[in-house]
Design an enzyme around this catalytic site. Sequence first.
Site, PDB file in Angstrom:
ATOM      1  N   LYS A  52      60.512  22.585 -14.697  1.00  0.00           N
ATOM      2  CA  LYS A  52      59.589  23.696 -15.191  1.00  0.00           C
ATOM      3  C   LYS A  52      58.156  23.980 -14.126  1.00  0.00           C
ATOM      4  O   LYS A  52      58.013  25.159 -13.884  1.00  0.00           O
ATOM      5  CB  LYS A  52      58.722  23.254 -16.306  1.00  0.00           C
ATOM      6  CG  LYS A  52      59.037  23.550 -17.790  1.00  0.00           C
ATOM      7  CD  LYS A  52      60.253  22.371 -18.569  1.00  0.00           C
ATOM      8  CE  LYS A  52      61.419  23.167 -18.057  1.00  0.00           C
ATOM      9  NZ  LYS A  52      62.624  22.277 -18.550  1.00  0.00           N
ATOM     10  N   THR A 145      66.289   3.363 -22.401  1.00  0.00           N
ATOM     11  CA  THR A 145      66.262   3.589 -22.042  1.00  0.00           C
ATOM     12  C   THR A 145      67.237   4.752 -21.460  1.00  0.00           C
ATOM     13  O   THR A 145      67.436   4.808 -20.687  1.00  0.00           O
ATOM     14  CB  THR A 145      67.825   2.334 -21.785  1.00  0.00           C
ATOM     15  OG1 THR A 145      68.655   2.438 -22.544  1.00  0.00           O
ATOM     16  CG2 THR A 145      66.971   1.047 -21.448  1.00  0.00           C
ATOM     17  N   ASP A 315      66.769   9.031 -26.051  1.00  0.00           N
ATOM     18  CA  ASP A 315      68.279   9.657 -25.654  1.00  0.00           C
ATOM     19  C   ASP A 315      69.522   8.606 -26.342  1.00  0.00           C
ATOM     20  O   ASP A 315      70.254   8.923 -26.045  1.00  0.00           O
ATOM     21  CB  ASP A 315      68.619  10.063 -24.676  1.00  0.00           C
ATOM     22  CG  ASP A 315      67.694  11.301 -23.645  1.00  0.00           C
ATOM     23  OD1 ASP A 315      66.881  12.254 -24.759  1.00  0.00           O
ATOM     24  OD2 ASP A 315      68.157  12.006 -22.632  1.00  0.00           O
ATOM     25  N   HIS A 447      45.715  40.839 -32.794  1.00  0.00           N
ATOM     26  CA  HIS A 447      46.515  41.534 -32.279  1.00  0.00           C
ATOM     27  C   HIS A 447      45.881  42.320 -31.501  1.00  0.00           C
ATOM     28  O   HIS A 447      44.363  41.969 -31.039  1.00  0.00           O
ATOM     29  CB  HIS A 447      45.759  43.492 -33.136  1.00  0.00           C
ATOM     30  CG  HIS A 447      46.561  44.214 -32.723  1.00  0.00           C
ATOM     31  ND1 HIS A 447      48.335  44.507 -32.334  1.00  0.00           N
ATOM     32  CD2 HIS A 447      45.459  46.098 -32.023  1.00  0.00           C
ATOM     33  CE1 HIS A 447      48.055  45.893 -31.966  1.00  0.00           C
ATOM     34  NE2 HIS A 447      47.163  46.104 -31.501  1.00  0.00           N
TER      35      HIS A 447
END
Length: 468
Positions: A52, A145, A315, A447
């Site tokens: 990023k 891990t 993960d 807005h």
Amino acid sequence: MAEVYDLVVIGTGPGGYVCAIRAAQLGMKVCVVEKRKTHGGTCLNVGCIPSKALLHASELFEEAGHEFAPLGIRIPAPELDLPTMMKHKQDVIDGNVGGIQFLLKKNKIDVVHGTGSILSKGNVGVALEDGTNSVIETRNIVIATGSDVARLPGIEIDEQVVVSSTGALELASVPKKMIVVGAGVIGLELGSVWRRLGAEVTVVEYLDRILPGMDLDTCKTFQRILAKQGFAFKLGTKVTGVEKTEAGAVVSLEPAAGGETETVEADVVLIAIGRVPYTEGLGLEAVGVARDERGRIEVNDHFQTSVQGIYAIGDVIRGAMLAHKAEDEGVAVAEILAGQHGHVNYDVIPGVVYTMPEIASVGKTEEDLKAAGVVYSVGKFPFTANGRAKAMRHTEGFVKVIADKATDRVLGVHILGAGAGEMIHEAAVLMEFGGSSEDLARTCHAHPTMSEAVKEAAMAVDKRAIHM
Ligand code: FAD
Ligand code: NAI
């Protein structure tokens, strides 16, 4: 006598460090084991955060070169100072990993640097950096891990010419020609960085579409926008070999369905075909922790593995490989260990591709709903009809709200547009509360904001968008 911990967490990525902090908040005595010198895992060291930093810097570089003049700002063509851009990236990494170190200390979490393995149910072995070993006793273990780069058989990643995302985050110069293998999130984000800085980027994708799993109609529009930016795509194509040459590499390609081979030259080849769970050296077989056919650690609804007292998150288990999914699982498992009702709602996990424009999604795609036989309505609103988008010259893209035809409950929201990654969260909150498109349509939006397009798309579900 050595202390017995309530919890030892192996790995301090977003899953592990968040789990450790939440467990400490809940009164547990916690120790973390991390083999890297710094905390934060893939995400902070070689993933989300550095990518990023480069995406932001390269986006401004491109804007300064092409977008200022129509706004009445005349500047000379910007010059790239790549070493300084890379220093910015490193400073961002250092600041973030330092922040995690501070948080672990603040929460009185013990830190052991070394490679962890599970010796038995209540014992974690650590191969320490100084070459010695130690054993930590604990009531519970959380494995966090993470994952590692998926490799193509027979293609060696040297991180110079043939790179993974890690090498692509630290190229010493801008390649003239870059081949990106895989039109997934990494390929499109890091391909965008180097294209903006001057590389000719060709993306080779095995499937006949980009970003598999994301809303197809949104991805088709997105692909057209990327092509306009200069990306070349070779879909339905597989890489059969990469040969390194003096000048770079020659990549052999073949239609996915089989056929004639062609070769293309490149200075740099980025392999971005996914990531695989990382369990090397943990000793899972010996203690009986089961894995599935894709090597992911199997867990039940409470993140417990096949062995009582050993849990896994992030993960390394099933589900999206996303930092915020890992974090939420870290919180949930800590709460479960404390006797609370920790839970992750997998139906409402946003996903963002941080390109320009961004794609942000939450919930189901049209393809998911068709496959499940759910009858739905779609409301779509383009940014070309949004006042703020026009004022900022960010009119590419749209918002799409998908609601159940019978109940009007919002099932999915997909946004293609500048700042989509920030806009998606009102949809996530709405869906977390089981809200309808009517709820969203009747919520007053300031807005002029890009978010008004979200409200208008919700109104469009019932064919009553005002500005279209
Ligand atoms: P990891 O972050 O991989 O952390 C695991 C940690 O465990 C590592 O520090 C590792 O050193 C340590 N470890 C492993 N084995 C051992 C051992 N035996 N002993 C001790 N320590 C060990 N996700 C997003 O949500 N948004 C993004 O924008 C995004 N961008 C990404 C960009 C790139 C280039 C990449 C590669 C990934 C990106 N991701 C992004 C994915 C995100 O990084 C992962 O989903 C997230 O890091 C997973 O967290 P984790 O805690 O499960 O594992
Ligand atoms: P990915 O799974 O997103 O995409 C891989 C792509 O490669 C797919 O389109 C796939 O069809 C293709 N592919 C697979 N084998 C191929 C082959 N042999 N030849 C050509 N194409 C092939 O994986 P990616 O981009 O590597 O990212 C890994 C993980 O990191 C993802 O799960 C993602 O969630 C995470 N990530 C998230 C980010 C974000 O949230 N913004 C940013 C970067 C990564």
